[in-house]
Scaffold this motif. Sequence first.
Motif, PDB file in Angstrom:
ATOM      1  N   UNK A 201       0.804  -1.212   0.000  1.00  0.00           N
ATOM      2  CA  UNK A 201       0.000   0.000   0.000  1.00  0.00           C
ATOM      3  C   UNK A 201       0.841   1.268   0.000  1.00  0.00           C
ATOM      4  N   UNK A 202       0.160   2.372  -0.232  1.00  0.00           N
ATOM      5  CA  UNK A 202       0.821   3.674  -0.236  1.00  0.00           C
ATOM      6  C   UNK A 202       1.205   4.068   1.196  1.00  0.00           C
ATOM      7  N   UNK A 203       2.340   4.753   1.364  1.00  0.00           N
ATOM      8  CA  UNK A 203       2.721   5.207   2.710  1.00  0.00           C
ATOM      9  C   UNK A 203       1.718   6.213   3.263  1.00  0.00           C
ATOM     10  N   UNK A 204       1.558   6.185   4.581  1.00  0.00           N
ATOM     11  CA  UNK A 204       0.606   7.075   5.256  1.00  0.00           C
ATOM     12  C   UNK A 204       1.374   7.930   6.246  1.00  0.00           C
ATOM     13  N   UNK A 205       1.146   9.236   6.201  1.00  0.00           N
ATOM     14  CA  UNK A 205       1.845  10.147   7.107  1.00  0.00           C
ATOM     15  C   UNK A 205       1.300  10.006   8.530  1.00  0.00           C
TER      16      UNK A 205
END
Length: 428
Positions: A201-205
């Motif tokens: 998945x896309x990185x999450x801040x």
Amino acid sequence: MTPFAAMLVCFVLLVVLSFPLAFSLLLSCSLYLLMSGNSQTLLIQQLFSGLDIFTIMAIPFFMLAGDLMVASGTADRLLRFAQLLVGRLRGGTGYVNIVASMLFGGCSGSAIADIAALGRTQVSMMEKSGFTREFSAALTLATSIKGAIIPPSIPIVLVGAVSGTSIGGMLVGGLIPGLLVGMALAVAVYWTTRHNAIASGEPITRRQKLRIILESIPFLMMPVIILGGILSGVFTPTEASAAAVAWGIGLWLFEQKGRPDMGQLFRILLRSGTLSGAVLLLTGAANVFSWILATEQVPAQIALIVFSVTDEPVFILLIIMVFLLLWGAVMDMLPAIFIVIPVLMPLATEIGVDPVHFGVICTFNLVIGLITPPYGTALFTGSLVLNMPVEKIVRHIFPLFCAAVLVLLIITFVPETILFLPRLLDLL
């Protein structure tokens, strides 16, 4: 022809002619009473005695709570929370599918609601990360069965109402089997992704993580309220279902931002009321049918037949398990619960199986039938929601079906997987 034989022939003919099951049961039972010289008043008495049970009130409440949660945007928030938990793993969208269905099942108690609310988003998300559309659809359907076994489980409430078994004990007992199914499906996802180029998945801040957690907490509280209330002794299962509705209304009002859409609320109440009415009528009709079966000593006769083949509890459980898997493949789960459970429960108790244990394994048997052809309700619902032919889904669902059957074998022959928590919490 004997009255009982005439009743069975009438029931089968009405079902074949596509009569509603509740009316098929009532008409065939009415014929039995007429031919046996009994008053039709008995039909009304047994119908209402089947409904005059406090725990049955949990059915319409849980159905309404599930509809309110769907309308409150639960699906989107729980999906984002699942992405936060497992989305960064290799093939993470597959694990997100599993975790999101597990969390949503803890709010809706329904496999069909899971597919309708999450299905398209889950499949689209998995496709974008590299999974095939067919496997994504098959996994979405397979993960939905946890919604019917993890509390609050509407099928478990029905099994408890039909058999007189502790609903609280079975709801808690279904927790570990539901987790085991999730683990088994996660292994299937890992096996699929180990040699394929499946993206994570896309990185999450950090800011996004905090926002996702804060937005998800109110929705994650639904299963906590239900289970926590039952386990602490504050609620009975029925009172917990009413508390779930109150929480669902609160979340729905919050989602409406102070401007409640009364038209939407009316549609929610109409839908859940209609479904509840159909289920309750079926419950009452099944009670009449079960009373006649008991009068004709059908459970005792079936026990004699089974014991003439074997008296080993292990083999008897295997016979029952295979029978229920086949039954669930050709009949919808709710009718199967009403017709089969009253017959099999006395047989199980006679061989020393705990009613809570047997109730959960029967429910799980029939839940697996939701994803098996030719009459898998979840299978056909998924085909419509995802706009995909059934045969394409079936090709990829077989290994996931095998994973579910493996869990079924474990919980059947290792009773503590079901009974540990109810015993620990003094619910047996």
